[in-house]
Design a protein around this motif. Structure first.
Motif, PDB file in Angstrom:
ATOM      1  N   ALA A   1       0.995   3.311   3.507  1.00  0.00           N
ATOM      2  CA  ALA A   1      -0.307   3.971   3.396  1.00  0.00           C
ATOM      3  C   ALA A   1      -1.419   3.023   3.795  1.00  0.00           C
ATOM      4  CB  ALA A   1      -0.522   4.478   1.973  1.00  0.00           C
ATOM      5  N   PHE A   2      -2.454   3.610   4.378  1.00  0.00           N
ATOM      6  CA  PHE A   2      -3.689   2.893   4.692  1.00  0.00           C
ATOM      7  C   PHE A   2      -4.758   3.352   3.693  1.00  0.00           C
ATOM      8  CE2 PHE A   2      -1.439   3.546   8.696  1.00  0.00           C
ATOM      9  CZ  PHE A   2      -1.579   2.349   9.386  1.00  0.00           C
ATOM     10  N   ALA A   3      -5.270   2.424   2.916  1.00  0.00           N
ATOM     11  CA  ALA A   3      -6.403   2.720   2.026  1.00  0.00           C
ATOM     12  C   ALA A   3      -6.249   4.059   1.305  1.00  0.00           C
ATOM     13  CB  ALA A   3      -7.709   2.683   2.822  1.00  0.00           C
TER      14      ALA A   3
ATOM     15  N   VAL B   1       1.259  -1.081   1.793  1.00  0.00           N
ATOM     16  CA  VAL B   1      -0.098  -0.572   1.628  1.00  0.00           C
ATOM     17  C   VAL B   1      -1.074  -1.580   2.214  1.00  0.00           C
ATOM     18  CG1 VAL B   1      -1.884   0.174   0.005  1.00  0.00           C
ATOM     19  CG2 VAL B   1       0.533   0.642  -0.510  1.00  0.00           C
ATOM     20  N   ASP B   2      -1.931  -1.128   3.116  1.00  0.00           N
ATOM     21  CA  ASP B   2      -3.039  -1.946   3.590  1.00  0.00           C
ATOM     22  C   ASP B   2      -4.342  -1.372   3.073  1.00  0.00           C
ATOM     23  OD1 ASP B   2      -2.310  -4.218   5.209  1.00  0.00           O
ATOM     24  OD2 ASP B   2      -1.369  -2.790   6.566  1.00  0.00           O
ATOM     25  N   GLN B   3      -5.214  -2.248   2.603  1.00  0.00           N
ATOM     26  CA  GLN B   3      -6.516  -1.835   2.076  1.00  0.00           C
ATOM     27  C   GLN B   3      -7.578  -2.803   2.594  1.00  0.00           C
ATOM     28  OE1 GLN B   3      -7.840   0.712  -0.128  1.00  0.00           O
ATOM     29  NE2 GLN B   3      -9.590  -0.290   0.823  1.00  0.00           N
ATOM     30  N   GLY B   4      -8.628  -2.278   3.205  1.00  0.00           N
ATOM     31  CA  GLY B   4      -9.717  -3.127   3.644  1.00  0.00           C
ATOM     32  C   GLY B   4     -10.536  -3.621   2.463  1.00  0.00           C
ATOM     33  N   ALA B   5     -10.787  -4.919   2.434  1.00  0.00           N
ATOM     34  CA  ALA B   5     -11.558  -5.489   1.317  1.00  0.00           C
ATOM     35  C   ALA B   5     -13.035  -5.130   1.413  1.00  0.00           C
ATOM     36  CB  ALA B   5     -11.388  -7.010   1.278  1.00  0.00           C
ATOM     37  N   SER B   6     -13.489  -4.712   2.588  1.00  0.00           N
ATOM     38  CA  SER B   6     -14.882  -4.283   2.741  1.00  0.00           C
ATOM     39  C   SER B   6     -14.977  -2.766   2.909  1.00  0.00           C
ATOM     40  CB  SER B   6     -15.510  -4.971   3.957  1.00  0.00           C
ATOM     41  OG  SER B   6     -15.549  -6.368   3.758  1.00  0.00           O
ATOM     42  N   ASP B   7     -13.985  -2.077   2.416  1.00  0.00           N
ATOM     43  CA  ASP B   7     -13.983  -0.612   2.448  1.00  0.00           C
ATOM     44  C   ASP B   7     -15.166  -0.093   1.631  1.00  0.00           C
ATOM     45  OD1 ASP B   7     -13.296   2.164   1.804  1.00  0.00           O
ATOM     46  OD2 ASP B   7     -11.282   1.687   2.526  1.00  0.00           O
ATOM     47  N   GLN B   8     -15.929   0.822   2.212  1.00  0.00           N
ATOM     48  CA  GLN B   8     -17.130   1.312   1.517  1.00  0.00           C
ATOM     49  C   GLN B   8     -16.801   2.269   0.378  1.00  0.00           C
ATOM     50  OE1 GLN B   8     -16.110   1.644   4.727  1.00  0.00           O
ATOM     51  NE2 GLN B   8     -17.341   3.170   5.803  1.00  0.00           N
TER      52      GLN B   8
ATOM     53  N   TYR C   1     -12.250  -5.650   6.607  1.00  0.00           N
ATOM     54  CA  TYR C   1     -12.007  -4.316   7.137  1.00  0.00           C
ATOM     55  C   TYR C   1     -12.606  -3.236   6.251  1.00  0.00           C
ATOM     56  CZ  TYR C   1      -9.032  -6.270  10.679  1.00  0.00           C
ATOM     57  OH  TYR C   1      -8.582  -6.980  11.757  1.00  0.00           O
ATOM     58  N   ASP C   2     -13.104  -2.183   6.899  1.00  0.00           N
ATOM     59  CA  ASP C   2     -13.720  -1.061   6.186  1.00  0.00           C
ATOM     60  C   ASP C   2     -12.751   0.126   6.154  1.00  0.00           C
ATOM     61  OD1 ASP C   2     -13.867   0.143   8.704  1.00  0.00           O
ATOM     62  OD2 ASP C   2     -15.962  -0.414   8.984  1.00  0.00           O
ATOM     63  N   HIS C   3     -13.305   1.331   5.998  1.00  0.00           N
ATOM     64  CA  HIS C   3     -12.446   2.520   5.811  1.00  0.00           C
ATOM     65  C   HIS C   3     -12.169   3.258   7.125  1.00  0.00           C
ATOM     66  CE1 HIS C   3     -10.550   5.177   2.913  1.00  0.00           C
ATOM     67  NE2 HIS C   3     -11.098   6.235   3.449  1.00  0.00           N
TER      68      HIS C   3
ATOM     69  N   ASN D   1      -3.340  -6.849  -9.900  1.00  0.00           N
ATOM     70  CA  ASN D   1      -4.520  -6.079 -10.271  1.00  0.00           C
ATOM     71  C   ASN D   1      -5.800  -6.861  -9.980  1.00  0.00           C
ATOM     72  OD1 ASN D   1      -5.555  -3.651 -12.022  1.00  0.00           O
ATOM     73  ND2 ASN D   1      -6.604  -5.449 -12.793  1.00  0.00           N
ATOM     74  N   ALA D   2      -5.814  -8.124 -10.355  1.00  0.00           N
ATOM     75  CA  ALA D   2      -7.026  -8.939 -10.160  1.00  0.00           C
ATOM     76  C   ALA D   2      -7.329  -9.141  -8.680  1.00  0.00           C
ATOM     77  CB  ALA D   2      -6.868 -10.284 -10.865  1.00  0.00           C
ATOM     78  N   LEU D   3      -6.290  -9.363  -7.872  1.00  0.00           N
ATOM     79  CA  LEU D   3      -6.515  -9.548  -6.435  1.00  0.00           C
ATOM     80  C   LEU D   3      -7.124  -8.290  -5.823  1.00  0.00           C
ATOM     81  CD1 LEU D   3      -3.189 -11.365  -5.501  1.00  0.00           C
ATOM     82  CD2 LEU D   3      -5.491 -12.336  -5.282  1.00  0.00           C
ATOM     83  N   ALA D   4      -6.590  -7.140  -6.206  1.00  0.00           N
ATOM     84  CA  ALA D   4      -7.093  -5.889  -5.642  1.00  0.00           C
ATOM     85  C   ALA D   4      -8.479  -5.578  -6.186  1.00  0.00           C
ATOM     86  CB  ALA D   4      -6.128  -4.752  -5.937  1.00  0.00           C
ATOM     87  N   GLU D   5      -8.652  -5.752  -7.479  1.00  0.00           N
ATOM     88  CA  GLU D   5      -9.932  -5.411  -8.103  1.00  0.00           C
ATOM     89  C   GLU D   5     -11.060  -6.299  -7.587  1.00  0.00           C
ATOM     90  OE1 GLU D   5     -10.011  -5.676 -12.458  1.00  0.00           O
ATOM     91  OE2 GLU D   5     -10.815  -3.632 -12.382  1.00  0.00           O
ATOM     92  N   SER D   6     -10.745  -7.557  -7.317  1.00  0.00           N
ATOM     93  CA  SER D   6     -11.776  -8.484  -6.834  1.00  0.00           C
ATOM     94  C   SER D   6     -11.878  -8.467  -5.322  1.00  0.00           C
ATOM     95  CB  SER D   6     -11.458  -9.898  -7.309  1.00  0.00           C
ATOM     96  OG  SER D   6     -10.210 -10.331  -6.791  1.00  0.00           O
ATOM     97  N   ARG D   7     -11.069  -7.590  -4.675  1.00  0.00           N
ATOM     98  CA  ARG D   7     -11.110  -7.446  -3.211  1.00  0.00           C
ATOM     99  C   ARG D   7     -10.833  -8.781  -2.529  1.00  0.00           C
ATOM    100  NH1 ARG D   7     -11.121  -2.779  -5.735  1.00  0.00           N
ATOM    101  NH2 ARG D   7     -13.163  -1.871  -6.140  1.00  0.00           N
ATOM    102  N   THR D   8      -9.958  -9.581  -3.115  1.00  0.00           N
ATOM    103  CA  THR D   8      -9.632 -10.876  -2.535  1.00  0.00           C
ATOM    104  C   THR D   8      -8.630 -10.706  -1.395  1.00  0.00           C
ATOM    105  OG1 THR D   8      -9.977 -11.954  -4.673  1.00  0.00           O
ATOM    106  CG2 THR D   8      -8.660 -13.149  -3.051  1.00  0.00           C
ATOM    107  N   ALA D   9      -8.922 -11.315  -0.275  1.00  0.00           N
ATOM    108  CA  ALA D   9      -7.993 -11.268   0.860  1.00  0.00           C
ATOM    109  C   ALA D   9      -6.628 -11.742   0.389  1.00  0.00           C
ATOM    110  CB  ALA D   9      -8.493 -12.164   1.989  1.00  0.00           C
ATOM    111  N   SER D  10      -5.614 -10.918   0.519  1.00  0.00           N
ATOM    112  CA  SER D  10      -4.338 -11.282  -0.083  1.00  0.00           C
ATOM    113  C   SER D  10      -3.204 -10.403   0.420  1.00  0.00           C
ATOM    114  CB  SER D  10      -4.414 -11.157  -1.602  1.00  0.00           C
ATOM    115  OG  SER D  10      -4.922  -9.895  -1.976  1.00  0.00           O
TER     116      SER D  10
END
Lengths: 276, 276
Positions: free
Chosen positions: A168-170, A216-223, A252-254, B235-244
């Motif tokens: 899944a993406f985001a 699962v990939d999730q952009g850390a700068s996803d709005q 990466y964003d959304h 959880n902390a990595l995802a919640e803090s949006r840390t590149a990981s």
């Protein structure tokens, strides 16, 4: 089934098709990419479920998956995200009604007559693709973006054997706890929250196994991070010891620029499992 | 510094060395792998911090990192996990005292005189390696296993600039909430829990940024999952949006067979960042 268009793409064919859907009680459009390898015999098949406001077209034109699918010899199916047509109920909001089917079977009016995207993907379109295109039975994988990532995970985990690979993406990861979810699940399924559980990836991961691994990939700068709730899914994957790769991608964003950037990895993820 | 042994390994040299440590007030042994490229000039340097009961030797002999380090042209340092010698305090338990330094600076007796592994890694051994071996200043990365994964993340996040790349194998991820942590932090640092915070990866990830990305591998069949608490870190990595990249690896346990299986990926992760 009617052919709307077919275009050569990376040595294969990108087609768009229309059919009368019994599940959704309307005409439905979908796209299928067949790689060059499909000319010689049936190939594995990856389903790409799209997000809010999308049709079959967005990912088909913007995700860049055809090149990777051609390289690995797998088909890609791009369904629509809701029933369509003048007779189908809608809402003024972008996130309810048309373009926002949420991959459930609506039980509430005015949605119940048409909004059966869960059954549509799981059974009707699956059977149609299996019968009309050279794809290998038992070699289907599923991915998706945002609402489609939600659909991919919930359909795969909720129906063992339906899909053999998953990513899944985001994804909308925890809709029962998000404004992207509570509103729609209430509208489509009603206020009894016990009926929402099978439509929440985080809850399913905690209670259902998935041996093939989940990417699962999730952009850390996803709005939309506050609505997607990736931390809930990351927590559930780790807590349930589910085979998985959860990547928080910095910068990466959304958008589809994000999806396209990691499309190669996802196609490879599925192809590794579907062609093994 | 005294040379204990040097062996040719993948075209480079695997050495073991001893020196008088001022931080730990005892003789300390450590190992350094120099890849073939180090014969021509200084190379990047990866630190591998080991887990409970280990010395410098376990990873050096069982992790299989030398082949990958030789291919990518990076050195690897294998420190010991605690002060050593007859004059150093110890405990009957395997998880306190010798072999269990936990990468902190002890303030409590009987540990305070010797158990300064945080300063030892951060400053003393770092300076020694930098001065005695052909390694590039500013091109150090850090990884580690279990207690060493805890050390890697806490040292990296707690000391910006000290390391330029970071990963961990099955780290003790949330020691302030685990029996692998509360016991040791109480013994070494005392009962004031506010002094524990800088030694908990989950808490640091939530409050400190790390732009270079963090790779974490965790075996889904690890026999110590309840003590490692990977879900807290995920959880902390995802919640803090840390590149990981957090990977739950099905079927793998806590052993060096697990570390070795993913050693290539970790060396590549660091080399990609340290040689860029």
């Amino acid at each position: 089934m009617e052919t709307i268009s077919e275009n050569a793409s990376f040595g294969g064919v990108q087609g768009v098709y229309k059919h009368k859907s019994a599940s959704c009680a309307c005409d439905m459009t979908f796209a299928v990419y067949l790689p060059p390898q499909a000319k010689k015999g049936p190939v594995p098949c990856l389903w790409y479920l799209s997000g809010l406001t999308c049709t079959h077209e967005n990912a088909m034109t913007k995700a860049g998956l055809q090149e990777h699918a051609a390289r690995r010899g797998i088909a890609v199916v791009f369904p629509d995200t809701s029933p369509r047509g003048d007779d189908v109920a809608d809402d003024e909001a972008y996130d309810l009604g048309k373009g926002a089917g949420f991959y459930v079977n609506a039980t509430q009016d005015p949605w119940a007559p048409n909004f059966k995207m869960y059954d549509y993907i799981k059974t009707e379109l699956r059977d149609l693709v299996q019968s009309e295109f050279p794809v290998l039975e038992g070699r289907h994988g599923v991915t998706g973006h945002s609402m489609g990532g939600h659909g991919a995970i919930t359909l795969a985990l909720g129906n063992p054997g339906l899909f053999a690979s998953l990513s899944a993406f985001a994804p909308i990861a925890n809709p029962t706890a998000s404004d992207w979810g509570r509103k729609q699940l209430t509208a489509y399924l009603g206020t009894d929250e016990s009926k929402w559980k099978t439509h929440d990836s985080t809850l399913l991961v905690g209670s259902h196994g998935w041996e093939g691994g989940i990417l699962v990939d999730q952009g850390a700068s996803d709005q939309f991070l506050d609505l997607l709730k990736p931390e809930a899914l990351a927590n559930a994957l780790a807590e349930s010891r589910t085979a998985s790769v959860f990547r928080m991608q910095p910068g990466y964003d959304h958008s589809y620029f994000f999806v396209a950037s990691f499309g190669r990895d996802h196609v490879d993820w599925h192809a590794d499992r579907l062609t093994a």
